[in-house]
Design an enzyme around this catalytic site. Structure first.
Site, PDB file in Angstrom:
ATOM      1  N   GLU A 185     -63.238  45.053  90.488  1.00 11.91           N
ATOM      2  CA  GLU A 185     -62.624  44.803  89.176  1.00 11.91           C
ATOM      3  C   GLU A 185     -61.567  45.855  88.861  1.00 11.91           C
ATOM      4  OE1 GLU A 185     -64.036  44.012  84.538  1.00 11.91           O
ATOM      5  OE2 GLU A 185     -65.415  44.932  85.969  1.00 11.91           O
ATOM      6  N   LYS A 204     -60.603  36.093  83.296  1.00 11.48           N
ATOM      7  CA  LYS A 204     -61.988  36.170  82.816  1.00 11.48           C
ATOM      8  C   LYS A 204     -62.135  35.439  81.485  1.00 11.48           C
ATOM      9  CE  LYS A 204     -65.704  39.504  81.921  1.00 11.48           C
ATOM     10  NZ  LYS A 204     -66.068  40.935  81.793  1.00 11.48           N
ATOM     11  N   CYS A 252     -67.489  40.535  86.449  1.00  8.28           N
ATOM     12  CA  CYS A 252     -68.474  41.382  85.776  1.00  8.28           C
ATOM     13  C   CYS A 252     -69.523  40.570  85.018  1.00  8.28           C
ATOM     14  CB  CYS A 252     -67.742  42.362  84.861  1.00  8.28           C
ATOM     15  SG  CYS A 252     -68.795  43.658  84.162  1.00  8.28           S
TER      16      CYS A 252
END
Length: 515
Positions: free
Chosen positions: A280, A341, A393
């Site tokens: 990430e 995301k 995540c």
């Protein structure tokens, strides 16, 4: 007509009438559930914890059940989610007293979901023992579902997650994690009912109850041997870099170049791998400033190699008619695609009530806390002709979200930077969530992180390769693509949620005759 046991009945325990002792038992029962998850893996404490909760709460007046549920939640989240303190205090530049207060508010707020579920339990079941036993797993399940959805959700610490290494793992591809949670709590209710019926001399009913309760525990191991998806025979070579970049310098402009050089250097001997993964925001500058980095990567990559990396993305959005900032992941080389995301972490990636909270304390001004969520129904990334569905995540914690988006993919991939949570149990819980998602979808899950746990997870939720935490290292291995879908990918959690609603309606209409 009620079905309470007599005061002399052994299940009508004395401590249920002692508010201090019963409160302590509820707190302990909630805290014990944390031991079912990684790194402890004591899955058998799940039904034991639920049984303890029933011993205390089953006989309490309905008006006291909200408090009982809140205490259970307080024990669970106080022990299992207090790692949030590290990101608030150490990385949020927040004074210790304020950080403690925020952590307590966080834990107490999450515990309200258990309190609300138990309040609803009391409203539906009143003082009727049979109603309470039948409704217990249904209400628990609905409480979990609500917690995973409301206010962006916190789908963490579901009892079913403990069974990545437990006997109910075989249910995951069929019912998902919520189905496992349902049966863990149903087992506790059945155990209580068995004891009560046996003492009442109702032997046949007691035997039938225990047979039904044990059935999934017997069937699940056999289900776990079924190959729900078809795994390719030819592997792809995979390599991922764990940079172990200290969180304190992650967004420091003076160290941005050093971080990129670190990942380029770690990749130097692996440019020919089929899939190369950086974690990430491994490239800590927006994509519109990273042109020279992309060009260098394209020059070094092998003809059949794809590099996938986390990177912030800044650009114009037609939907919002303005510029947006995303936490993203993109593919380079023999692959393409970019994914933004969707499930953002409150305060970490965006600030609720931003106009009021910005600037109050350091925690509300964390670096990169101004992201916008990406659109729904985004396409998978392409890597060497394979559809790779990425999750960034926190997204991997959402069971239905992962299952739905995995339908058009051969591989799953998740990147993370768990440096926010230091040397706590948080990153290990996060790893277990990724393992459960692999098990639910019957697909390999590739996990690349900044400081661990970096790993390759197979379609059965087991790790085939694992890098040590808190070490700069390169993980290599082989991965296999999957085709087809598990039952859970097709239905999601709706069957088990529907079962919970049917139980509520059935109990309300049938168990107690209308007066």
């Amino acid at each position: 007509m009620t079905h309470e046991p007599s005061p002399s009945h052994p299940l009508n325990l004395k401590f249920s009438a002692n508010p201090w002792f019963s409160s302590a038992i509820l707190l302990i029962a909630g805290a014990v559930q944390t031991l079912t998850f990684s790194p402890f893996h004591l899955w058998w404490l799940g039904p034991l914890s639920a049984f303890l909760i029933l011993l205390v709460a089953l006989h309490q007046p309905s008006e006291k059940l909200f408090r009982a549920g809140w205490l259970v939640g307080l024990g669970l989240f106080g022990s299992g989610a207090s790692w949030i303190y590290i990101s608030i205090s150490e990385h949020g530049n927040t004074p210790v007293p304020v950080a403690v207060i925020l952590m307590v508010l966080f834990v107490a707020g999450l515990a309200l979901f258990h309190g609300l579920a138990f309040w609803f339990w009391g409203k539906l079941a009143k003082q009727n023992l049979i109603r309470r036993l039948i409704l217990f797993p249904a209400i628990w399940l609905l409480g979990d579902w609500l917690r995973g959805w409301l206010l962006t959700g916190f789908p963490w610490l579901y009892l079913g997650t403990a069974h990545t290494d437990g006997p109910l793992a075989g249910l995951a591809p069929v019912t998902g994690v919520h189905g496992i949670t349902f049966w863990v709590t149903a087992t506790a209710a059945a155990a209580y009912a068995f004891w009560w019926l046996l003492r009442a001399g109702r032997t046949k009913a007691a035997a039938a109850t225990i047979v039904v309760a044990l059935l999934p525990w017997v069937v699940a191991p056999a289900l776990n041997k079924i190959d729900w998806t078809e795994i390719s025979e030819e592997p792809a070579s995979f390599v991922t870099m764990q940079g172990n970049i200290p969180q304190q310098i992650k967004w420091d402009p003076d160290f941005l170049r050093d971080q990129i050089v670190t990942y380029l250097g770690m990749t130097e001997e692996h440019w020919q791998a089929d899939i190369i993964l950086w974690p990430e925001t491994a490239i800590p500058i927006p994509q519109d400033q990273a042109g020279p980095i992309f060009a260098h990567i394209q020059e070094r990559l092998g003809e059949n190699s794809t590099l996938i990396t986390g990177i912030p993305w800044y650009g114009y959005s037609e939907k919002k008619a303005g510029n947006t900032f995303h936490n993203s992941i993109m593919a380079l080389g023999n692959g393409d695609g970019i994914y933004h995301k969707q499930k953002l972490v409150p305060f970490g990636e965006y600030v609720p009530l931003e106009g009021l909270l910005r600037g109050l304390i350091g925690f509300f001004d964390l670096p990169m806390s101004s992201f916008s969520p990406g659109p729904s129904n985004q396409s998978p990334l392409q890597a060497n002709g394979t559809n790779v569905m990425p999750y960034i995540c926190y997204e991997v914690a959402y069971p239905d979200f992962v299952a739905f988006n995995a339908r058009n993919s051969g591989l799953l991939l998740t990147i993370s930077n768990d440096g926010w949570f230091g040397d706590s149990i948080g990153p290990l819980q996060h790893l277990q969530l990724a393992r459960m998602r692999a098990l639910e979808t019957g697909r390999y899950m590739l996990r690349g992180t900044n400081n661990g746990v970096t790993t390759i997870i197979n379609e059965k939720g087991q790790m085939t390769e694992r890098a040590p935490q808190f070490k700069r290292t390169v993980l290599t291995g082989e991965v296999f693509t999957a085709s087809g879908s598990t039952p859970y990918m097709q239905t999601g959690s709706w069957p088990v949620l529907t079962l919970a609603l049917i139980l509520i309606v059935f109990v309300r209409e049938r168990v107690i005759p209308k007066r």
